[in-house]
Scaffold this active site. Structure first.
Site, PDB file in Angstrom:
ATOM      1  N   ASP A  34     -51.259  17.906 -43.907  1.00 54.76           N
ATOM      2  CA  ASP A  34     -50.911  18.334 -45.257  1.00 54.76           C
ATOM      3  C   ASP A  34     -50.998  19.847 -45.379  1.00 54.76           C
ATOM      4  O   ASP A  34     -50.198  20.489 -46.057  1.00 54.76           O
ATOM      5  CB  ASP A  34     -51.874  17.710 -46.280  1.00 54.76           C
ATOM      6  N   SER A  83     -24.618  -5.896 -63.442  1.00 60.32           N
ATOM      7  CA  SER A  83     -25.918  -6.538 -63.287  1.00 60.32           C
ATOM      8  C   SER A  83     -25.732  -7.807 -62.460  1.00 60.32           C
ATOM      9  O   SER A  83     -24.635  -8.085 -61.991  1.00 60.32           O
ATOM     10  CB  SER A  83     -26.561  -6.805 -64.631  1.00 60.32           C
ATOM     11  N   LEU A  84     -26.791  -8.552 -62.302  1.00 63.04           N
ATOM     12  CA  LEU A  84     -26.739  -9.726 -61.442  1.00 63.04           C
ATOM     13  C   LEU A  84     -26.911 -10.981 -62.278  1.00 63.04           C
ATOM     14  O   LEU A  84     -27.642 -10.987 -63.264  1.00 63.04           O
ATOM     15  CB  LEU A  84     -27.874  -9.673 -60.419  1.00 63.04           C
ATOM     16  N   GLU A 112     -32.102  -9.647 -50.171  1.00 59.13           N
ATOM     17  CA  GLU A 112     -32.959  -8.481 -50.412  1.00 59.13           C
ATOM     18  C   GLU A 112     -34.006  -8.849 -51.451  1.00 59.13           C
ATOM     19  O   GLU A 112     -33.876  -9.870 -52.115  1.00 59.13           O
ATOM     20  CB  GLU A 112     -32.113  -7.325 -50.976  1.00 59.13           C
ATOM     21  N   LYS A 114     -35.653  -8.419 -55.090  1.00 55.39           N
ATOM     22  CA  LYS A 114     -35.236  -7.936 -56.402  1.00 55.39           C
ATOM     23  C   LYS A 114     -36.370  -7.074 -56.934  1.00 55.39           C
ATOM     24  O   LYS A 114     -37.385  -7.582 -57.410  1.00 55.39           O
ATOM     25  CB  LYS A 114     -34.942  -9.086 -57.351  1.00 55.39           C
ATOM     26  N   ASP A 116     -38.499  -4.736 -59.204  1.00 56.76           N
ATOM     27  CA  ASP A 116     -38.651  -4.727 -60.653  1.00 56.76           C
ATOM     28  C   ASP A 116     -38.915  -3.301 -61.125  1.00 56.76           C
ATOM     29  O   ASP A 116     -40.040  -2.935 -61.431  1.00 56.76           O
ATOM     30  CB  ASP A 116     -39.796  -5.671 -61.043  1.00 56.76           C
ATOM     31  N   ARG A 135     -28.822   3.648 -65.434  1.00 55.99           N
ATOM     32  CA  ARG A 135     -27.776   2.646 -65.584  1.00 55.99           C
ATOM     33  C   ARG A 135     -27.147   2.706 -66.975  1.00 55.99           C
ATOM     34  O   ARG A 135     -25.941   2.535 -67.123  1.00 55.99           O
ATOM     35  CB  ARG A 135     -28.372   1.255 -65.356  1.00 55.99           C
ATOM     36  N   GLU A 171     -33.221   1.328 -56.784  1.00 60.30           N
ATOM     37  CA  GLU A 171     -34.206   1.084 -57.826  1.00 60.30           C
ATOM     38  C   GLU A 171     -35.320   2.111 -57.700  1.00 60.30           C
ATOM     39  O   GLU A 171     -35.818   2.343 -56.599  1.00 60.30           O
ATOM     40  CB  GLU A 171     -34.768  -0.331 -57.622  1.00 60.30           C
ATOM     41  N   TYR A 223     -30.040   0.000 -52.567  1.00 63.60           N
ATOM     42  CA  TYR A 223     -29.448  -1.313 -52.316  1.00 63.60           C
ATOM     43  C   TYR A 223     -27.928  -1.341 -52.410  1.00 63.60           C
ATOM     44  O   TYR A 223     -27.321  -2.389 -52.353  1.00 63.60           O
ATOM     45  CB  TYR A 223     -30.064  -2.389 -53.216  1.00 63.60           C
ATOM     46  N   LYS A 290     -26.571 -11.715 -51.525  1.00 63.11           N
ATOM     47  CA  LYS A 290     -25.263 -11.075 -51.661  1.00 63.11           C
ATOM     48  C   LYS A 290     -24.366 -11.474 -50.493  1.00 63.11           C
ATOM     49  O   LYS A 290     -24.866 -11.641 -49.377  1.00 63.11           O
ATOM     50  CB  LYS A 290     -25.410  -9.544 -51.616  1.00 63.11           C
ATOM     51  N   LYS A 314     -34.926 -15.716 -59.391  1.00 54.45           N
ATOM     52  CA  LYS A 314     -36.157 -15.161 -59.965  1.00 54.45           C
ATOM     53  C   LYS A 314     -37.304 -16.139 -59.795  1.00 54.45           C
ATOM     54  O   LYS A 314     -37.140 -17.333 -60.075  1.00 54.45           O
ATOM     55  CB  LYS A 314     -35.938 -14.875 -61.445  1.00 54.45           C
ATOM     56  N   CYS A 408     -33.059 -20.756 -97.563  1.00 57.27           N
ATOM     57  CA  CYS A 408     -33.301 -19.431 -96.999  1.00 57.27           C
ATOM     58  C   CYS A 408     -34.628 -18.880 -97.531  1.00 57.27           C
ATOM     59  O   CYS A 408     -34.834 -18.831 -98.744  1.00 57.27           O
ATOM     60  CB  CYS A 408     -32.164 -18.490 -97.374  1.00 57.27           C
ATOM     61  N   CYS A 411     -33.587 -15.678 -99.873  1.00 62.05           N
ATOM     62  CA  CYS A 411     -32.797 -15.718-101.105  1.00 62.05           C
ATOM     63  C   CYS A 411     -32.700 -17.120-101.688  1.00 62.05           C
ATOM     64  O   CYS A 411     -32.085 -17.300-102.747  1.00 62.05           O
ATOM     65  CB  CYS A 411     -31.409 -15.127-100.873  1.00 62.05           C
ATOM     66  N   CYS A 426     -27.977 -18.722 -93.212  1.00 58.74           N
ATOM     67  CA  CYS A 426     -27.945 -18.575 -94.659  1.00 58.74           C
ATOM     68  C   CYS A 426     -26.532 -18.091 -94.981  1.00 58.74           C
ATOM     69  O   CYS A 426     -26.130 -17.019 -94.525  1.00 58.74           O
ATOM     70  CB  CYS A 426     -28.976 -17.545 -95.127  1.00 58.74           C
ATOM     71  N   CYS A 432     -27.645 -11.966 -99.801  1.00 56.43           N
ATOM     72  CA  CYS A 432     -28.971 -12.154 -99.220  1.00 56.43           C
ATOM     73  C   CYS A 432     -29.474 -10.802 -98.705  1.00 56.43           C
ATOM     74  O   CYS A 432     -28.910 -10.248 -97.760  1.00 56.43           O
ATOM     75  CB  CYS A 432     -28.887 -13.186 -98.093  1.00 56.43           C
TER      76      CYS A 432
HETATM   77  S1  IVH Z   1     -27.544  -5.090 -56.630  1.00 58.81           S
HETATM   78  C1  IVH Z   1     -23.644  -5.722 -58.477  1.00 58.81           C
HETATM   79  N1  IVH Z   1     -29.833  -5.375 -55.418  1.00 58.81           N
HETATM   80  O1  IVH Z   1     -31.253  -5.770 -60.749  1.00 58.81           O
HETATM   81  C2  IVH Z   1     -24.949  -5.510 -57.855  1.00 58.81           C
HETATM   82  N2  IVH Z   1     -29.859  -4.996 -57.752  1.00 58.81           N
HETATM   83  O2  IVH Z   1     -29.531  -7.413 -62.545  1.00 58.81           O
HETATM   84  C3  IVH Z   1     -25.947  -4.961 -58.790  1.00 58.81           C
HETATM   85  N3  IVH Z   1     -32.095  -4.876 -58.727  1.00 58.81           N
HETATM   86  O3  IVH Z   1     -29.557  -3.209 -62.391  1.00 58.81           O
HETATM   87  C4  IVH Z   1     -27.167  -4.486 -58.238  1.00 58.81           C
HETATM   88  N4  IVH Z   1     -33.200  -5.201 -56.862  1.00 58.81           N
HETATM   89  O4  IVH Z   1     -31.737  -2.611 -61.250  1.00 58.81           O
HETATM   90  C5  IVH Z   1     -29.215  -5.161 -56.589  1.00 58.81           C
HETATM   91  N5  IVH Z   1     -31.769  -5.642 -54.208  1.00 58.81           N
HETATM   92  C6  IVH Z   1     -31.172  -5.420 -55.358  1.00 58.81           C
HETATM   93  C7  IVH Z   1     -31.887  -5.235 -56.555  1.00 58.81           C
HETATM   94  C8  IVH Z   1     -31.186  -5.032 -57.749  1.00 58.81           C
HETATM   95  C9  IVH Z   1     -33.291  -4.975 -58.163  1.00 58.81           C
HETATM   96  C10 IVH Z   1     -31.873  -4.659 -60.167  1.00 58.81           C
HETATM   97  C11 IVH Z   1     -30.996  -3.497 -60.487  1.00 58.81           C
HETATM   98  C12 IVH Z   1     -29.862  -4.026 -61.297  1.00 58.81           C
HETATM   99  C13 IVH Z   1     -30.378  -5.346 -61.739  1.00 58.81           C
HETATM  100  C14 IVH Z   1     -29.212  -6.284 -61.846  1.00 58.81           C
END
Ligand code: IVH
Length: 672
Positions: A34, A83-84, A112, A114, A116, A135, A171, A223, A290, A314, A408, A411, A426, A432
């Site tokens: 370091d 998104s997925l 891969e 996922k 978080d 995003r 991510e 990714y 994928k 998930k 309701c 109202c 309602c 209302c």
């Molecule tokens: S692929 C079309 N790969 O999940 C492909 N996404 O629901 C889109 N995420 O916004 C993304 N790990 O933030 C991909 N190995 C991974 C991932 C991943 C986490 C998140 C990512 C994306 C969200 C989609």
């Protein structure tokens, strides 16, 4: 040392430091101490101080954070950030595999983790990091480059021979260790603890001081790769290639990424991580499967917001038992009633849960909820917790069942429930109170008309004061009326509201359409409709068949649009809004001309325009290679001024000698 020698040394030091950074943070195999690292860094800092022109934004010295960022400009994604599709059972994953194989024959998959965390798009020009963007809504996000530069696993300069233009996506995460350390520090400082690593990463990336961001120890994984000419037709190979350019990519030897030839391999991967995830240093909530072959991906194509060639599995969410103290029935903007459970507070996945959603009457009946029941609360990822079960053995004697109201709660109008719909409504749309105020709140919201200064409480107060009964009334408000409301309505805040209302006149049509709050017309659908139909006049005249001809619009949405325009009250509101000067047709750009004509120029756009929306002008500037800034500085090339540009801005432009042009002159610049 002369300038030439200094330049050579700066280059050497930068390369060395970036290499050691990579060895330390990405490879986790440092080769110098370091202290030695700091020593090289000090030398570079000194040289950059002596020869400021040699300091680049991608210098390793910037890792500790550059200047304060005042705002994060919104920028459009070159490729939408999708998104997925989520699945929660192995059966759904098997269905996905069968679906893919039915269409494309036996294919190879890549699996891969996922992660978080927070999705990020990283753009490189000639191997230099130029932009890091969140995003956002998938189409446009916030430019947080200065903060991204402090993430040490993100290369500032790529190695090898990357394409001139590339975008890597991944991510950004905070490890559990860093998260705990930060919370310990918060405890010491008497500050509230952060809830979980994901929220903390998201919050950290939006901090204005990159120096603070740098200290938080964020990291990332890549990714996805986008570039004109993809190096391989295999996703797996492309990710490996990203690793060679210096990105931190998932390690196959740790099973962070693997290839699969069929359902068995996929299940083995899921089963492995179901156990192993509990020992990871970072948060993950599932695995992503994928299709590997990019050509097969193209064949399979996309849905509105997610690809058909991928799915996320998930892991089951965390759940806990707690007592049900009561149920509240809330009335939403569309009159929909949502029951909300009031719970004995319970710690769940890092947060204290006091409320949970119960979707509808059927759900209450199905769970057979009684007041005082011990209920099972579950938190699926980031979504609001929900009740998934009742422990009948623990029901108190004589407990009363939870009853769904017939009227309701706001109202008193008898509730209705359309055939085939789960929700009660309602029907008193125009009488209302919460429906009216929530519609107005929706209208002024950030994703709609974005009227700063107006929010839940102010809208409520204006409604109580009988100044507004619908969204069109906003455009008749005067500052005098607001000032007359007395305490809390000062000169400055009321001026902001009036200015915000005036500025909303240039909000583009797609957002105006969303703002109208037509049932089932959300942000994405509004965008699609605006872009394909072009104006409210055309939309109003369209038949059910014509409407369903628009991609994304099904029978239900079409019927809802027809209902909206069928109501005299709505037509009147639209007419008044039009008179107030709102944008009811699509403006210029992004379909407008594209060129490099404005390259190197920087613009500030201010005021209201006749022929363009403000966003339209900004998009046009960017489409033609120019930059858009938020405030006037010496670096500004032009101020594009519309009617009612503020006098302060005008004075500032004059003082700095920045040329002010109007929209006609601007149009000529583009055409020239
Ligand atoms: S692929 C079309 N790969 O999940 C492909 N996404 O629901 C889109 N995420 O916004 C993304 N790990 O933030 C991909 N190995 C991974 C991932 C991943 C986490 C998140 C990512 C994306 C969200 C989609």
């Amino acid at each position: 040392m002369d300038h030439g020698q200094a330049a050579t040394r700066v280059r050497e030091l930068s390369e060395q430091l970036e290499r050691h950074n990579h060895l330390y943070y990405v490879e986790a195999t440092p080769v110098i101490s370091d202290q030695e690292f700091d020593f090289l860094m000090k030398e570079l800092e000194a040289l950059e101080k002596q020869f400021p022109d040699l300091a680049s934004p991608n210098s390793p010295t910037q890792r500790v954070g550059g200047d304060i960022t005042k705002n994060f400009p919104t920028v459009a994604h070159r490729w939408p950030m999708l998104s997925l599709d989520n699945s929660y059972s192995r059966e759904e994953v098997a269905d996905f595999v069968r679906r893919v194989e039915k269409e494309a024959g036996p294919v190879r998959f890549v699996m891969e983790l996922k992660y978080d965390g927070v999705a990020i798009s990283l753009t490189y020009h000639h191997g230099e990091l130029v932009r890091g963007v969140t995003r956002g809504d998938g189409e446009q996000g916030e430019d947080i480059t200065a903060n991204v530069r402090t993430v040490r696993t993100i290369p500032l300069r790529l190695r090898g021979n990357p394409p001139a233009e590339l975008e890597a996506r991944g991510e950004i995460l905070m490890g559990f260790k860093e998260f705990e350390k930060l919370n310990a520090q918060r405890d010491e400082e008497g500050e509230e603890r952060f809830a979980n690593p994901r929220n903390t990463s998201a919050g950290t990336l939006k901090l204005q001081d990159p120096k603070v961001v740098a200290k938080r120890g964020l990291q990332n994984y890549i990714y996805d790769l986008y570039t004109g000419e993809m190096p391989f037709r295999s996703h797996f190979e492309n990710i490996r290639q990203c690793g060679e350019w210096g990105f931190r990519t998932p390690d196959p030897t740790k099973r962070f990424i693997a290839r699969a030839d069929g359902i068995e391999d996929i299940m083995a991967f899921i089963n492995y991580w179901d156990q192993a995830r509990h020992h990871l240093p970072i948060a993950m909530d599932g695995v992503v499967i994928k299709v590997d072959d990019l050509s097969v991906r193209e064949e399979l194509g996309l849905r509105a917001k997610s690809p058909r060639w991928a799915i996320a599995y998930k892991f089951p969410a965390e759940n806990k038992a707690t007592r049900l103290n009561g149920v509240e029935f809330n009335v939403g903007r569309t009159g929909a009633i949502t029951p909300v459970a009031l719970l004995e507070p319970v710690e769940l996945a890092g947060t204290t849960v006091k409320r949970a959603s119960i979707h509808n009457a059927d759900q209450i009946a199905k769970l057979d909820l009684h007041l005082g029941d011990m209920v099972l609360v579950e938190k699926g990822g980031e979504i609001i917790p929900k009740i998934t079960g009742v422990d009948l053995a623990q029901r108190p004697a004589g407990a009363a069942p939870v009853r769904y109201p017939a009227n309701c709660p706001e109202c008193g109008t008898p509730l209705v429930r359309d055939e085939g719909e789960a929700q009660h409504y309602c029907p008193n749309e125009h009488g209302c109170p919460p429906q009216i105020t929530r519609r107005i709140e929706h209208f002024v919201g950030r994703k709609a008309m974005d009227i700063g200064g107006l929010g839940g409480e102010t809208v409520e107060a204006l409604y109580q004061a009988k100044l507004i009964r619908n969204v069109a009334d906003l455009y008749d408000l005067t500052q005098e009326q607001l000032l007359a409301l007395g305490k809390g309505w000062g000169e400055r805040s009321t001026q902001l509201i009036i200015e915000g209302i005036a500025a909303s006149r240039s909000v583009p049509f797609e957002r105006v359409l969303f703002a109208l709050g037509i049932r089932h017309v959300g942000e994405t659908v509004a965008k699609k409709i605006a872009r394909s139909v072009g104006s409210i006049d055309r939309l109003e005249g369209m038949s059910q068949e014509e409407l369903t001809g628009i991609g994304e619009v099904g029978e239900v949405i079409a019927a809802s649009i027809r209902d909206f325009f069928a109501a005299e009250g709505n037509r009147q509101i639209v007419a008044r809004l039009r008179q107030a000067g709102l944008v009811f047709e699509v403006g210029t750009a992004p379909e407008g001309p594209r060129s490099e004509r404005l390259k190197g120029m920087s613009f500030v756009v201010s005021g209201v325009f006749k022929n363009f929306t403000r966003d339209g002008i900004k998009e046009t500037i960017e489409a033609n290679g120019g930059k858009v800034g938020g405030s006037i500085s010496r670096k500004t090339s032009f101020v594009v001024a519309g009617a009612d540009m503020g006098p302060a801005k005008k004075a500032k432009a004059d003082e700095l000698g920045v040329k002010v042009i109007d929209e006609e002159e601007f149009a000529r610049m583009i055409e020239a």
